[in-house]
Every structure is written in structure tokens, then in C-alpha cells.
Design a protein around this motif. Structure first.
Motif, PDB file in Angstrom:
ATOM      1  N   ILE A   1      23.308 -26.659 -47.706  1.00 41.21           N
ATOM      2  CA  ILE A   1      24.509 -26.558 -48.543  1.00 41.21           C
ATOM      3  C   ILE A   1      25.664 -27.320 -47.903  1.00 41.21           C
ATOM      4  O   ILE A   1      26.394 -28.057 -48.573  1.00 41.21           O
ATOM      5  CB  ILE A   1      24.885 -25.075 -48.739  1.00 41.21           C
ATOM      6  CG1 ILE A   1      23.837 -24.373 -49.612  1.00 41.21           C
ATOM      7  CG2 ILE A   1      26.274 -24.947 -49.359  1.00 41.21           C
ATOM      8  CD1 ILE A   1      24.024 -22.877 -49.715  1.00 41.21           C
TER       9      ILE A   1
ATOM     10  N   TYR B   1      14.277 -23.671 -47.360  1.00 38.29           N
ATOM     11  CA  TYR B   1      14.104 -24.258 -48.696  1.00 38.29           C
ATOM     12  C   TYR B   1      12.702 -24.847 -48.868  1.00 38.29           C
ATOM     13  O   TYR B   1      12.136 -24.806 -49.963  1.00 38.29           O
ATOM     14  CB  TYR B   1      15.158 -25.343 -48.928  1.00 38.29           C
ATOM     15  CG  TYR B   1      16.587 -24.832 -48.952  1.00 38.29           C
ATOM     16  CD1 TYR B   1      16.886 -23.561 -49.422  1.00 38.29           C
ATOM     17  CD2 TYR B   1      17.634 -25.623 -48.487  1.00 38.29           C
ATOM     18  CE1 TYR B   1      18.194 -23.083 -49.434  1.00 38.29           C
ATOM     19  CE2 TYR B   1      18.943 -25.159 -48.493  1.00 38.29           C
ATOM     20  CZ  TYR B   1      19.215 -23.885 -48.964  1.00 38.29           C
ATOM     21  OH  TYR B   1      20.496 -23.413 -48.985  1.00 38.29           O
TER      22      TYR B   1
ATOM     23  N   PHE C   1      18.233 -25.838 -58.695  1.00 35.81           N
ATOM     24  CA  PHE C   1      18.265 -25.445 -57.283  1.00 35.81           C
ATOM     25  C   PHE C   1      17.985 -26.618 -56.357  1.00 35.81           C
ATOM     26  O   PHE C   1      18.705 -26.836 -55.379  1.00 35.81           O
ATOM     27  CB  PHE C   1      17.239 -24.338 -57.030  1.00 35.81           C
ATOM     28  CG  PHE C   1      17.352 -23.707 -55.664  1.00 35.81           C
ATOM     29  CD1 PHE C   1      18.125 -22.571 -55.469  1.00 35.81           C
ATOM     30  CD2 PHE C   1      16.701 -24.243 -54.563  1.00 35.81           C
ATOM     31  CE1 PHE C   1      18.243 -21.999 -54.210  1.00 35.81           C
ATOM     32  CE2 PHE C   1      16.809 -23.678 -53.306  1.00 35.81           C
ATOM     33  CZ  PHE C   1      17.583 -22.548 -53.123  1.00 35.81           C
TER      34      PHE C   1
ATOM     35  N   ALA D   1      24.262 -29.062 -54.553  1.00 33.87           N
ATOM     36  CA  ALA D   1      24.043 -27.722 -54.002  1.00 33.87           C
ATOM     37  C   ALA D   1      24.660 -26.611 -54.835  1.00 33.87           C
ATOM     38  O   ALA D   1      24.785 -25.484 -54.350  1.00 33.87           O
ATOM     39  CB  ALA D   1      24.542 -27.628 -52.553  1.00 33.87           C
TER      40      ALA D   1
ATOM     41  N   LYS E   1      22.158 -23.858 -54.992  1.00 34.20           N
ATOM     42  CA  LYS E   1      21.948 -23.217 -53.702  1.00 34.20           C
ATOM     43  C   LYS E   1      23.122 -22.297 -53.358  1.00 34.20           C
ATOM     44  O   LYS E   1      22.932 -21.208 -52.808  1.00 34.20           O
ATOM     45  CB  LYS E   1      21.762 -24.285 -52.625  1.00 34.20           C
ATOM     46  CG  LYS E   1      20.473 -25.082 -52.772  1.00 34.20           C
ATOM     47  CD  LYS E   1      20.399 -26.223 -51.772  1.00 34.20           C
ATOM     48  CE  LYS E   1      19.129 -27.053 -51.971  1.00 34.20           C
ATOM     49  NZ  LYS E   1      19.076 -28.238 -51.086  1.00 34.20           N
TER      50      LYS E   1
END
Length: 824
Positions: free
Chosen positions: A562, A585, A611, A625, A628
Motif C-alpha cells: 500500500i 498478497y 484489489f 491500492a 488494499k
């Protein structure tokens, strides 16, 4: 694979994970793929170089005697200045190029084949082939006898010619006549087809769409063909030609980009093209771009490769019989085996080695960048198996990946590959007193020249790259082949151990944690495969503050942290915690694609898009992001997936809480420390029984990315004509070459099947990937699409067409038959 002298042609390409077709060349996704080629090519296209300077620089005069050269006078007068269809361009052009007398020709030793119609669906982007391919005379039969569903033309092409009907279809535009060369730098070389200005109207949209489709079909296909030639041959550069009406440009492509000439009229200045072809015909194979450090393997070498690789594969996979044969096909294609020379850095290790390879596990499908091929390989002298990585490294890189691995091995770092040999690839054409010179790119040499124009107000910049090979003793399979929850969490923990070892012993972070950079290796001391962290060429040392010495995002977008995807960190410095986050991830990505859960294809597609893929732009800054961040705050994505494994749900929730407690600051949890995560993860694996064989493969719904002009199903290739001589077994089309032509696939009516297009949908299309130009799609009826396609390649009147085709030296019967079938 065939051999002419030392040249190796028609090399295999990597299979997809199902081992059913060539990876990355899905026909129905060709529009999006070619659209991206257009966008990327603008970043690395350098020009317009004066045509005469281009020829003198790249093809120096070596044979002054031109008695065997046909006179260029009026050589291409039969090519119209503009036409209604590109058939009216490439047909007379092919005849002119193949014209010859008993002792004279345009390009001695070569023939020009009109390959466009040698396709099962020549009008579809996913099945299109170059209009004309230049072939060695000895290789002509290989292409003529190949089934139209194959892509063999691109495996034998020495150069190709791509045609447009009208000069205004050229994506590139030269400065006005009389412009001083020193003013070229202020000129925009790329025609502004891609920008949408002003208030939106349906009429403007349709006009823009038509222009953009023409660009994708013309320039996008040109770039796509160049990329595929590199993938299907052993090359370090390639020449191509574009013809728009009677205006021509010559291209030189390498792994940094391409250099393009000014446009010249082949009717008014035929001597330019004639001179280029004459000099081209007199070049040696390496001077035409072939890599002579690769040769055909002998029968004994092929037999050694088959035995060693099959035995090793049997030790790695739980398969026998037909299943083992299928797994073996990912690494071997009969009759397509090559021997690759690896020359080590003489200052650090001695002894050149030859490695035998066949089908790569990865084929590069982009032009610029590292363009990595990866092979399971066998040492021709010792019979030891290894993994050969063939890549193009950045010359400015202070240390190579082999240097890094050598040091990590000496430091005793766990779970990283064991280095065997590495070194830059020499250029056999060149040498110096101090030692060999290497296969380097040349496009970068012309940055900042007086004639080099700009893009969007900026000078084009490309990196200098050098061909490099590395072999490791560690050989494994992709993380995507994981068998279940147990293997996923154990192997990725192995990777975490490697990450911590490297940081502690070498003050280094990986910076590119991704699914593709983890391999699984079956070893005798454990029941499940071990994870190894590979591809260390993007890694970097860290300073006393724990930040990388170099700035910028170095990883794979889908797995980048992120923090590094924030707009303020596009040129930021990465830290170890960024790699930790990326690894989580990777685990989540593998879980949603390869473990059992309750998401359907549409829901998985939405999760993947929002995502993993989300990105947006503000000015010249790209960031992302959003998904996220939202998940870190509310678990809106991970919480929506109900995994069948209760243990995996427990692990995922725990590590996400470590990273971002629901009431804390995103990415700044007190428990988000390497020691704490290590302790939790290792104890979890010791105290939990995980599912071993719960692999369940899930697929995305790609309907919204399909070529808007594609048919409702993919065509089934017809059998070879009974009048054509039977093909040798090694020339029969395989899954790697058919591009899925024989695999019927119905297209359900999804969200993009509606024939109407609302303004909100147009907005959604752009939001799918705002990093690429606004290239929009509209549905049309099948009947209208087919009519427009037929008009595009409408032949000349029967008498003239027949007479023209009779003049073609090659390709008259088979391509014509194919075209007749496609028009039906």
C-alpha cells in the motif's frame, strides 16, 4: 525447429498452466493486448531517423558490386499511392519484391511470401499474420506446408512487412518538409489518435473508436508481430518495414525499443528500399539479428535431455504414464531441442558450458524490459539438470543477479537458488583487444540525437540492455502448481525465511515478491515441496535506516505494498516491511485462484480488478491500492471470501490484523514486525493440520476484455487439404502454435454483450485500466462486422487479381484457398 548454417528457427513457446496452448496469446484477448502494444511502443520508439543515415548506420556497404541487383527504376510503380484495401497494396508489392531474372533479383537468396491470408481467420486480430514475410529460400517449404492455424511464419521470418491502405493510417508523423534537423526535438512523432477532447457525444465517440481500431490493427499488430518473432526465434534484433499507401518506413527493433526512419515514397524514391533490401541480402546471419550462441542440438544431446528431464520431473510430480507425458510436454517438444552456450565472467569463474534446452517455461511477450526466457536445461558435458535464465539486464546495474546469488550462497542464505554459472552473452561478430564484446541494444544510442523527436512534450528515454545468461542447480515448478493449503503456507514460509536471512546476512531486500518469483522443489527430507525465492535482479541493499539505496517501485503491481502504491511513493524507497506485505498478497492471490472457496467467476473478477489491479493517474503520477486500503480498514475483500479451510481463514485473519488492526493506522500495526510474524507463522504450521490436496482452480471472467470484433466462438481449423503433401510429424500444428484455434468456446452474454453502450459504461471501460489510452469498444451485429471485414480486404477485379497473383513467386495456392474459406 530447423537449422540453416548456425541459425535456429521456429523455437517452441511456453505453454499455459493447463498445458493446452501457448501462454499469453489468447485470440479473444487480442484487441486489449494489441492496444497495450500501441501504448507501450510510444514509450520506446525513437525517430524519425533519416532513411539514408539508417541504412548506412545499421547496414554498412560491404559489397560494392551490384551486378546481380535489379535496377530500382520504377521498381514499385505498381503500388498505388493510396488504396481502398490493403490487398491492393501488398499484392503488387509482393510481385515487385519477388521480381527476378536469371541472374538478377531484388533480394538474392530470399523470397517474399504473402502470409496474411495463410490463416484460418485472417481478418481477426487474434489470428492475423503479417501481410508479407521475407524468408530464406531454403525455409520457404516449411512455411508453405504448415497448417494455416500455426504461427510458423513468425518462426522463420527474416523480416516482415505490414501494410496499411492509406498514408494517413500511419501512427507516426514526420516534421513538415524543410524543418531543420535541430528542430526535430520539438516535434511530436506520434499522431494524436488516442486523446479525447471536448464534450462527449455519440458521434465523436464513434469517430474516435474507428480511428483507434485502425491504429490497433495497423501499429498494434506491427508491434505484436515483432514481439512474437522475438519469442519464436533466437534473436537480439529484428528489421521490419511498414507501408502506408506507397509511403514506407524501416524499423530496427531490439530489447530497448525501436528506431524508425522517416517516411519515404517507394514510387518516387524506390532506390531507398532497393538499397536496403540489397544490403540486407548480403548480411551474415548475426548481422540480420540471429543469435549464433544457440545451435541445434545433436540427436545424442536430445536423447540426453529427454532422459534427464523426464527422470527429474518424475521425482518432482506425483504422476505417471500419460499424466507424466503431459507434464513433460511443458519442457520438451520433439525435434525442437537447442544447445545454448553460456560464457562465464572470466574474472570470477572459468569454463564455458553448453546447456541443452527445448520448450521454455516462460516466453517473453513484451518487447522492452528484461524479456526473460526460462528453461529446464541439461549440462551437455555432465548431464546435470539446471535452470537456465536467458534475459536482458540493464547495463547500468552495478552487480548482476549471478553476483548476488554467488554472495548469498557463500553467506549460507537458506531457500535461494544455488548458482552454477552466469555471464554476459558475447557477440560473435565483434571482438576487441581487451576481450569479447557483448550483445547490447542499440536503440539507446540514439537518444538525444538531433533528429530524435519527443512524446507528449518529453524526450524519449530507453535503457541500454545487455544479453545475460544465468544457470542455477535449483530447478522447480511454479507456485501456481501448488497442491493445497498445506503446500501454500509451508512454501511461502520458506520464502519468508529466505527474506529474513538475506536481510540479516547481506542487508538486502528482494523488492519483487510475486507469484512468478517463487518456485516449489520436492526434496527428499520433506513430504511437501519447499519454496525458493528466485529472481534477485531487482533486489537492493538497504541503508542504516532500512531503506533501499535506489528509489522507485521495482515490484509487480498486483503485489506491491500500500505504501509504495501511494502517489507520494512512486519514486520512494522500499523497506523490508513492504516485502512482508507483498508476500501476504501473494498468499492471498494463490488462495483465491487455487484453493476451495465460494466466489463465482464474476465475483473473483471483481475482486482481482479492485484489489490487485486497481490503478489511477493524476497528471503524470500513477498510483493505486484503493482496494488494499479498503480491505485493511474493513476486510471488505478478504472477508467476502469464505475459504473451505478453517485453518487458512484463521491464518489470514491473524496476519492481516498484525499488518492493520481494524482500529489502527493502515500498515502500522504494533505486531507488524518480522520477528513477531515469524514466530506466529512457524508456530501455526507446527500446531495446525492443513489440507494437503484441496487444490481448486478458479478462472476469471474475461468477457469484458474480448476483442469487440471477435466471433461468438473460435473457429475450428479445417484439416490440411488432401492435395497438399502430408506434413512431417514435427511440423504438425501443436497446441503451442494453434493459438487455441481448435478449441471451441461459446461466449455467454455478459455485461458487455448489450448492444447499447451507455456513458456510464464508457466511463467504466476507461476505469478498468486508466494507464492505457481511452480505447473504447462497441458491439455490432455479426452481419455488419462481417460485411465491413470483407470490404476491408476486397480483392481487385478478377482478371487483374488473377494476373497479379500469377506473378507471385510464392504462396499463391494455399493462401488463396485459406482466404476463400475465411470469407465464407
Amino acid at each position: 525447429m530447423a537449422q540453416l548454417g548456425s541459425c535456429v528457427y521456429n523455437v517452441p513457446m511456453a505453454f499455459d498452466l493447463d498445458l493446452t496452448r501457448t501462454a499469453g496469446l489468447e485470440p479473444l484477448l487480442s484487441f486489449a493486448r494489441n492496444r497495450n502494444h500501441v501504448y507501450e511502443a510510444q514509450k520506446y520508439t525513437v525517430g524519425p531517423m533519416p532513411a539514408g543515415f539508417f541504412i548506412d548506420n545499421f547496414l554498412p556497404r560491404t559489397i560494392p558490386d551490384k551486378r546481380a541487383l535489379l535496377s530500382p527504376r520504377n521498381a514499385f510503380i505498381g503500388v498505388p499511392s493510396r488504396a481502398e484495401s490493403f490487398a491492393q497494396i501488398y499484392e503488387p508489392l509482393t510481385s515487385a519484391l519477388n521480381k527476378r531474372t536469371k541472374i538478377k533479383s531484388r533480394c538474392p537468396g530470399f523470397v517474399f511470401m504473402p502470409t496474411f491470408e495463410h490463416s484460418i481467420r485472417p481478418l481477426r486480430l487474434g489470428y492475423a499474420k503479417p501481410h508479407i514475410c521475407c524468408l530464406r529460400s531454403e525455409n520457404l517449404a516449411h512455411v508453405q506446408q504448415a497448417h494455416p492455424s500455426s504461427r510458423v511464419e513468425l518462426g522463420y521470418a527474416e523480416l516482415f512487412i505490414q501494410v496499411a491502405a492509406d498514408p494517413t493510417d500511419d501512427l507516426l508523423v514526420d516534421p513538415p518538409n524543410g524543418t531543420p534537423m535541430e528542430s526535430f526535438a520539438d516535434h511530436e512523432f506520434v499522431r494524436n489518435f488516442m486523446k479525447f477532447d471536448g464534450e462527449f457525444t455519440e458521434r465523436k465517440f464513434r469517430k474516435l473508436e474507428a480511428q483507434q481500431k485502425a491504429v490497433v490493427r495497423a501499429h498494434g499488430l506491427h508491434a505484436a508481430f515483432a514481439v512474437e518473432v522475438f519469442a519464436r526465434q533466437q534473436r537480439h534484433f529484428l528489421y521490419t518495414i511498414s507501408i502506408a499507401g506507397s509511403m514506407a518506413r524501416i524499423y530496427r527493433w531490439d530489447r530497448s525499443g525501436c528506431v524508425v526512419t522517416t517516411a519515404f515514397d517507394i514510387r518516387q524514391k524506390p532506390e531507398i528500399l532497393a538499397e536496403f533490401l540489397w544490403r540486407f541480402s548480403n548480411l551474415s546471419a548475426p548481422a540480420r539479428g540471429h543469435d549464433l550462441t544457440v545451435r541445434m542440438a545433436t540427436a545424442a544431446e536430445e536423447a540426453l535431455f529427454k532422459r534427464v528431464v523426464r527422470d527429474y520431473l518424475a521425482s518432482q510430480v506425483e504422476a505417471t504414464g500419460d499424466q507424466l507425458d503431459k507434464a513433460f510436454s511443458a519442457h520438451y517438444q520433439p525435434g525442437h531441442v537447442a544447445a545454448v552456450r553460456v560464457t562465464p565472467d572470466m574474472s570470477k569463474m572459468a569454463g564455458e558450458a553448453t546447456y541443452i534446452v527445448s520448450r521454455p517455461v516462460h516466453s517473453p511477450l513484451a518487447l522492452d524490459g528484461r524479456s526473460t526466457r526460462g528453461y529446464w536445461a541439461v549440462n551437455a558435458d555432465t548431464g546435470q539438470i539446471g535452470f537456465l535464465k536467458d534475459t536482458w539486464r540493464t547495463v547500468s546495474q552495478q552487480e548482476t543477479e549471478g553476483d548476488i546469488l554467488h554472495r548469498l550462497n557463500e553467506l549460507g542464505v537458506r531457500n535461494v537458488p544455488i548458482l552454477a554459472i552466469h555471464g554476459d552473452v558475447p557477440d560473435p561478430r565483434m571482438s576487441s583487444i581487451s576481450g569479447p564484446l557483448f550483445q547490447d541494444t542499440h536503440t539507446n544510442r540514439f537518444i538525444g540525437t538531433p533528429w530524435s523527436s519527443r512524446l507528449n512534450g518529453k524526450t524519449i528515454y530507453v535503457s541500454r540492455r545487455r544479453h545475460y545468461r544465468l544457470v542455477t542447480h535449483t530447478v522447480g515448478q511454479s507456485l501456481r502448481t501448488l497442491r493445497g493449503t498445506e503446500e501454500l503456507l509451508h512454501s511461502t514460509y520458506d520464502v519468508f525465511v529466505a527474506m529474513r536471512d538475506v536481510l540479516a546476512k547481506d542487508s538486502r531486500i528482494h523488492r519483487d515478491l510475486s507469484v512468478g518469483n517463487i518456485i516449489l522443489v520436492k526434496e527428499s527430507d520433506r513430504a511437501i515441496r519447499k519454496g525458493y525465492l528466485i529472481d534477485w535482479d531487482s533486489s537492493d541493499r538497504v541503508d542504516d535506516a532500512g531503506e533501499s539505496l535506489h528509489t522507485g517501485r521495482a515490484g509487480t503491481w498486483a503485489f506491491t505494498s500500500i505504501r509504495m502504491l501511494g502517489s507520494a511513493f512512486e519514486n520512494g524507497k522500499q523497506i523490508f516491511k513492504d516485502d512482508m506485505e507483498s508476500l501476504i498478497y501473494v498468499v492471498f492471490y494463490c488462495a483465491v485462484f487455487y484453493l476451495s472457496h465460494d466466489l463465482d467467476a464474476a465475483q473473483l473478477t471483481r475482486l482481482n480488478k479492485e484489489f490487485f489491479e486497481h490503478r489511477q493517474m493524476a497528471g503524470n503520477t500513477t498510483f493505486g491500492a484503493k482496494g488494499k486500503v479498503a480491505n485493511a480498514r474493513s476486510r471488505c475483500f478478504t472477508g467476502s471470501v469464505h475459504f473451505s479451510s478453517a485453518a487458512f481463514r484463521e491464518w489470514l485473519n491473524a496476519v492481516l490484523d498484525y499488518h492493520s488492526p481494524k482500529k489502527g493506522v493502515v500498515g502500522n500495526g504494533e505486531m507488524w514486525e518480522a520477528e513477531i510474524l515469524d514466530r506466529y507463522w512457524s508456530q501455526f504450521l507446527q500446531t495446525h493440520t492443513l489440507e494437503r490436496d484441496d487444490r481448486t482452480v478458479h478462472h476469471l471472467n474475461m468477457e469484458h476484455r474480448y476483442d469487440p470484433d471477435s466471433p461468438r466462438s473460435e473457429p475450428v481449423p479445417s484439416l490440411p487439404s488432401p492435395h497438399r503433401s502430408p506434413l512431417p510429424l514435427d511440423k504438425a500444428p501443436s497446441g503451442a502454435d494453434t493459438a487455441g484455434a481448435g478449441r471451441r468456446r461459446k461466449r455467454s452474454r455478459g455485461e458487455d454483450a448489450d448492444p447499447g453502450v451507455s456513458s456510464s459504461r464508457l466511463k467504466r471501460v476507461h476505469e478498468d485500466d486508466p494507464s492505457v489510452p481511452l480505447l473504447l469498444t462497441l458491439r455490432r451485429s455479426q452481419r455488419i462486422r462481417e460485411q465491413q471485414s470483407r470490404l476491408q480486404v476486397a480483392p481487385a477485379p478478377a482478371s487483374s487479381t488473377h494476373s497479379t497473383r500469377q506473378k507471385h513467386a510464392v504462396g499463391a495456392r494455399a493462401p488463396a484457398a485459406s482466404a476463400k474459406r475465411s470469407r465464407k
